[in-house]
Design a protein around this motif. Structure first.
Motif, PDB file in Angstrom:
ATOM      1  N   ASN A 160       0.810  -1.229   0.000  1.00 28.83           N
ATOM      2  CA  ASN A 160       0.000   0.000   0.000  1.00 28.83           C
ATOM      3  C   ASN A 160       0.840   1.274   0.000  1.00 28.83           C
ATOM      4  O   ASN A 160       0.360   2.346   0.377  1.00 28.83           O
ATOM      5  CB  ASN A 160      -0.935   0.002   1.211  1.00 28.83           C
ATOM      6  CG  ASN A 160      -1.978  -1.100   1.144  1.00 28.83           C
ATOM      7  OD1 ASN A 160      -3.011  -0.959   0.498  1.00 28.83           O
ATOM      8  ND2 ASN A 160      -1.703  -2.218   1.813  1.00 28.83           N
ATOM      9  N   ASP A 163      -0.361   4.665  -1.431  1.00 24.16           N
ATOM     10  CA  ASP A 163      -1.453   5.360  -0.747  1.00 24.16           C
ATOM     11  C   ASP A 163      -0.876   6.391   0.221  1.00 24.16           C
ATOM     12  O   ASP A 163      -0.321   6.024   1.256  1.00 24.16           O
ATOM     13  CB  ASP A 163      -2.315   4.359   0.009  1.00 24.16           C
ATOM     14  CG  ASP A 163      -3.468   5.014   0.759  1.00 24.16           C
ATOM     15  OD1 ASP A 163      -3.673   6.240   0.597  1.00 24.16           O
ATOM     16  OD2 ASP A 163      -4.160   4.304   1.513  1.00 24.16           O
ATOM     17  N   PRO A 164      -1.002   7.701  -0.090  1.00 28.13           N
ATOM     18  CA  PRO A 164      -0.431   8.718   0.798  1.00 28.13           C
ATOM     19  C   PRO A 164      -1.152   8.801   2.141  1.00 28.13           C
ATOM     20  O   PRO A 164      -0.636   9.404   3.083  1.00 28.13           O
ATOM     21  CB  PRO A 164      -0.602  10.024   0.002  1.00 28.13           C
ATOM     22  CG  PRO A 164      -1.735   9.750  -0.920  1.00 28.13           C
ATOM     23  CD  PRO A 164      -1.649   8.300  -1.275  1.00 28.13           C
ATOM     24  N   ASN A 165      -2.342   8.176   2.233  1.00 29.79           N
ATOM     25  CA  ASN A 165      -3.135   8.252   3.468  1.00 29.79           C
ATOM     26  C   ASN A 165      -2.997   7.010   4.343  1.00 29.79           C
ATOM     27  O   ASN A 165      -3.734   6.857   5.323  1.00 29.79           O
ATOM     28  CB  ASN A 165      -4.613   8.463   3.115  1.00 29.79           C
ATOM     29  CG  ASN A 165      -4.843   9.759   2.361  1.00 29.79           C
ATOM     30  OD1 ASN A 165      -4.339  10.814   2.748  1.00 29.79           O
ATOM     31  ND2 ASN A 165      -5.588   9.694   1.264  1.00 29.79           N
ATOM     32  N   LEU A 166      -2.078   6.127   4.013  1.00 25.58           N
ATOM     33  CA  LEU A 166      -1.848   4.937   4.825  1.00 25.58           C
ATOM     34  C   LEU A 166      -1.536   5.359   6.260  1.00 25.58           C
ATOM     35  O   LEU A 166      -0.668   6.198   6.491  1.00 25.58           O
ATOM     36  CB  LEU A 166      -0.672   4.140   4.248  1.00 25.58           C
ATOM     37  CG  LEU A 166      -0.336   2.809   4.928  1.00 25.58           C
ATOM     38  CD1 LEU A 166      -1.496   1.835   4.811  1.00 25.58           C
ATOM     39  CD2 LEU A 166       0.934   2.222   4.313  1.00 25.58           C
ATOM     40  N   ASN A 167      -2.246   4.773   7.238  1.00 26.10           N
ATOM     41  CA  ASN A 167      -2.085   5.255   8.614  1.00 26.10           C
ATOM     42  C   ASN A 167      -2.109   4.124   9.631  1.00 26.10           C
ATOM     43  O   ASN A 167      -2.317   2.949   9.297  1.00 26.10           O
ATOM     44  CB  ASN A 167      -3.170   6.290   8.941  1.00 26.10           C
ATOM     45  CG  ASN A 167      -4.577   5.719   8.783  1.00 26.10           C
ATOM     46  OD1 ASN A 167      -4.853   4.609   9.217  1.00 26.10           O
ATOM     47  ND2 ASN A 167      -5.470   6.474   8.164  1.00 26.10           N
ATOM     48  N   GLN A 170      -5.201   1.652   9.868  1.00 23.25           N
ATOM     49  CA  GLN A 170      -5.216   0.592   8.863  1.00 23.25           C
ATOM     50  C   GLN A 170      -4.246  -0.527   9.241  1.00 23.25           C
ATOM     51  O   GLN A 170      -4.556  -1.712   9.112  1.00 23.25           O
ATOM     52  CB  GLN A 170      -4.846   1.157   7.492  1.00 23.25           C
ATOM     53  CG  GLN A 170      -5.874   2.102   6.899  1.00 23.25           C
ATOM     54  CD  GLN A 170      -5.339   2.823   5.676  1.00 23.25           C
ATOM     55  OE1 GLN A 170      -4.908   3.970   5.748  1.00 23.25           O
ATOM     56  NE2 GLN A 170      -5.350   2.152   4.539  1.00 23.25           N
ATOM     57  N   LYS A 195       3.820   5.844  12.166  1.00 16.43           N
ATOM     58  CA  LYS A 195       3.953   6.783  11.045  1.00 16.43           C
ATOM     59  C   LYS A 195       5.400   6.834  10.560  1.00 16.43           C
ATOM     60  O   LYS A 195       5.672   6.849   9.355  1.00 16.43           O
ATOM     61  CB  LYS A 195       3.496   8.178  11.447  1.00 16.43           C
ATOM     62  CG  LYS A 195       3.572   9.198  10.292  1.00 16.43           C
ATOM     63  CD  LYS A 195       3.195  10.587  10.743  1.00 16.43           C
ATOM     64  CE  LYS A 195       3.252  11.566   9.578  1.00 16.43           C
ATOM     65  NZ  LYS A 195       4.557  11.562   8.881  1.00 16.43           N
ATOM     66  N   ASP A 199       7.089   5.853   6.925  1.00 15.55           N
ATOM     67  CA  ASP A 199       8.006   6.743   6.202  1.00 15.55           C
ATOM     68  C   ASP A 199       9.306   6.036   5.845  1.00 15.55           C
ATOM     69  O   ASP A 199       9.807   6.149   4.721  1.00 15.55           O
ATOM     70  CB  ASP A 199       8.310   7.986   7.044  1.00 15.55           C
ATOM     71  CG  ASP A 199       7.218   9.036   6.955  1.00 15.55           C
ATOM     72  OD1 ASP A 199       6.488   9.042   5.952  1.00 15.55           O
ATOM     73  OD2 ASP A 199       7.072   9.833   7.897  1.00 15.55           O
ATOM     74  N   ARG A 202       8.739   3.613   3.050  1.00 12.00           N
ATOM     75  CA  ARG A 202       8.609   4.351   1.784  1.00 12.00           C
ATOM     76  C   ARG A 202       9.989   4.717   1.242  1.00 12.00           C
ATOM     77  O   ARG A 202      10.288   4.543   0.052  1.00 12.00           O
ATOM     78  CB  ARG A 202       7.802   5.633   2.003  1.00 12.00           C
ATOM     79  CG  ARG A 202       6.329   5.461   2.343  1.00 12.00           C
ATOM     80  CD  ARG A 202       5.651   6.834   2.324  1.00 12.00           C
ATOM     81  NE  ARG A 202       4.360   6.874   2.980  1.00 12.00           N
ATOM     82  CZ  ARG A 202       3.211   6.452   2.445  1.00 12.00           C
ATOM     83  NH1 ARG A 202       3.220   5.922   1.238  1.00 12.00           N
ATOM     84  NH2 ARG A 202       2.070   6.545   3.107  1.00 12.00           N
ATOM     85  N   GLY A 225       4.325   7.187  -2.347  1.00 15.90           N
ATOM     86  CA  GLY A 225       3.263   7.761  -1.541  1.00 15.90           C
ATOM     87  C   GLY A 225       3.445   9.181  -1.054  1.00 15.90           C
ATOM     88  O   GLY A 225       2.706   9.633  -0.179  1.00 15.90           O
ATOM     89  N   TYR A 226       4.422   9.903  -1.612  1.00 19.58           N
ATOM     90  CA  TYR A 226       4.618  11.298  -1.221  1.00 19.58           C
ATOM     91  C   TYR A 226       3.990  12.222  -2.258  1.00 19.58           C
ATOM     92  O   TYR A 226       4.355  12.183  -3.431  1.00 19.58           O
ATOM     93  CB  TYR A 226       6.109  11.629  -1.091  1.00 19.58           C
ATOM     94  CG  TYR A 226       6.730  11.163   0.202  1.00 19.58           C
ATOM     95  CD1 TYR A 226       6.592  11.901   1.374  1.00 19.58           C
ATOM     96  CD2 TYR A 226       7.452   9.979   0.249  1.00 19.58           C
ATOM     97  CE1 TYR A 226       7.165  11.464   2.561  1.00 19.58           C
ATOM     98  CE2 TYR A 226       8.025   9.532   1.439  1.00 19.58           C
ATOM     99  CZ  TYR A 226       7.871  10.286   2.587  1.00 19.58           C
ATOM    100  OH  TYR A 226       8.426   9.852   3.761  1.00 19.58           O
TER     101      TYR A 226
END
Length: 257
Positions: A160, A163-167, A170, A195, A199, A202, A225-226
Motif C-alpha cells: 500500500n 497510498d499517501p493516506n496509509l495510517n 489501517q 507513522k 516513512d 517508503r 506515496g509522497y
C-alpha cells in the motif's frame, strides 16, 4: 530515556534487593508471581523482564514461554534468575527464549552491566534499521513470533506504499490489534512510531527505485506515496543523513570504484 523493567519474584526480600540495585537507574514494576506479571504486561510498556524461575503457579520458564509466544510482547528481553546450576536448567531457559540466564547469588554490578548491554544492543539494532537504506525490517526481530509479525506488517505496508493516506488505524486493523497495543508494539520494537515506520519503508523502497535509474525523483516520490517533493527530500535526509541528489551521486561513485 528511562527504561522500564518488570521484576517478578515471590520472595519479597529479593524484590526489595533488586529494587535497591536497579531503582536509581530504571523505572520498576514489581510482581510477586507470573499472573501478576501478565496483568502488568497487558497495561504497561515494559522494556525488560527479570524473573525468578522457581515460583508457585506460573514459574519463570512458563512466564518466559508465554512472553516469547505472545505477539504483543514477545520483543521484550527476559532475564531468568535461578539457584539451579545444571545444564538441563540452562537448556530449558534457552528453549523458552530467555535472553540471559543468571545464577544466584549474583553480583549487583554484574547484573547492572549485563542489563545495560542487553538494552544497548537492542537500541543499536533499532538505530541501524532506521538509518540503513537496504536493511530488512526483520533485523529487529528477536523471536520467530516477531519475525512473522514484522514480515506480515512489512508486506502490507509495501503493498500500500502508493497510498499517501496509509495510517496507523489501517495497520492496527490488519494486524488484528487495538490502536494503543499496536502503537506500543511498534515503538518498543523499532523506537519508531507507526507513522515513522511507514516513512522509513517508503524511503527504503525509494532508494531501490533510485538505484534502477529509470525514474525521475518526482516520479519516485509519487510511487512511494509522497504528494510533496519537498517532504520527500526532507524525510530522506532525516533518516539517511544525506539528500536524495547526493545519494544519487554516491551511487555513481560506487559504480566507478
Amino acid at each position: 530515556m528511562t527504561y522500564r523493567i518488570l521484576i517478578v519474584d515471590d520472595n519479597e526480600d529479593i524484590l526489595e534487593f533488586l529494587s535497591q540495585v536497579l531503582g536509581d537507574t530504571y523505572k520498576l514494576y514489581l510482581a510477586e508471581n507470573g499472573e501478576a506479571a501478565q496483568k502488568i504486561l497487558d497495561t504497561e510498556v515494559v522494556d525488560l523482564i527479570i524473573s525468578d524461575i522457581m515460583m508457585p503457579g506460573i514459574d519463570g520458564f512458563e512466564l518466559c514461554r508465554l512472553v516469547k509466544t505472545n505477539v504483543e510482547y514477545c520483543h521484550i528481553p527476559v532475564v531468568l534468575l535461578t539457584v539451579k546450576n545444571t545444564y538441563q536448567s540452562h537448556i530449558e531457559g534457552l528453549e523458552v527464549g530467555a535472553d540471559l540466564y543468571i545464577q544466584k547469588p549474583f553480583s549487583p554490578e554484574l547484573l547492572l552491566v549485563q542489563i545495560a548491554n542487553l538494552l544497548a544492543n537492542r537500541l543499536k539494532i533499532k538505530a541501524h534499521f532506521a538509518s540503513s537504506p537496504f536493511e530488512d525490517v526483520r533485523v529487529m526481530a528477536h523471536s520467530k513470533t516477531d519475525e512473522a509479525f514484522l514480515k506480515k506488517l512489512d508486506d502490507y505496508i509495501r503493498k500500500n506504499l502508493k497510498d499517501p493516506n496509509l495510517n496507523i488505524d489501517q495497520l492496527a486493523e490488519h494486524m488484528n490489534m487495538s490502536r494503543p497495543t499496536f502503537y506500543r508494539k511498534i515503538k518498543s520494537l523499532s523506537a519508531l512510531s507507526p507513522k515513522e515506520l511507514i516513512d522509513v519503508t517508503r524511503l527504503k523502497k525509494a532508494t531501490k527505485l533510485i538505484a534502477q535509474n529509470e525514474f525521475s525523483m518526482f516520479e519516485i516520490a509519487k510511487m512511494v506515496g509522497y504528494g510533496s517533493q519537498s517532504l520527500f527530500n526532507k524525510n530522506f535526509q532525516r533518516y539517511f543523513n544525506v539528500p536524495p541528489q547526493e545519494y544519487i551521486s554516491s551511487l555513481g561513485k560506487d559504480k566507478k570504484e
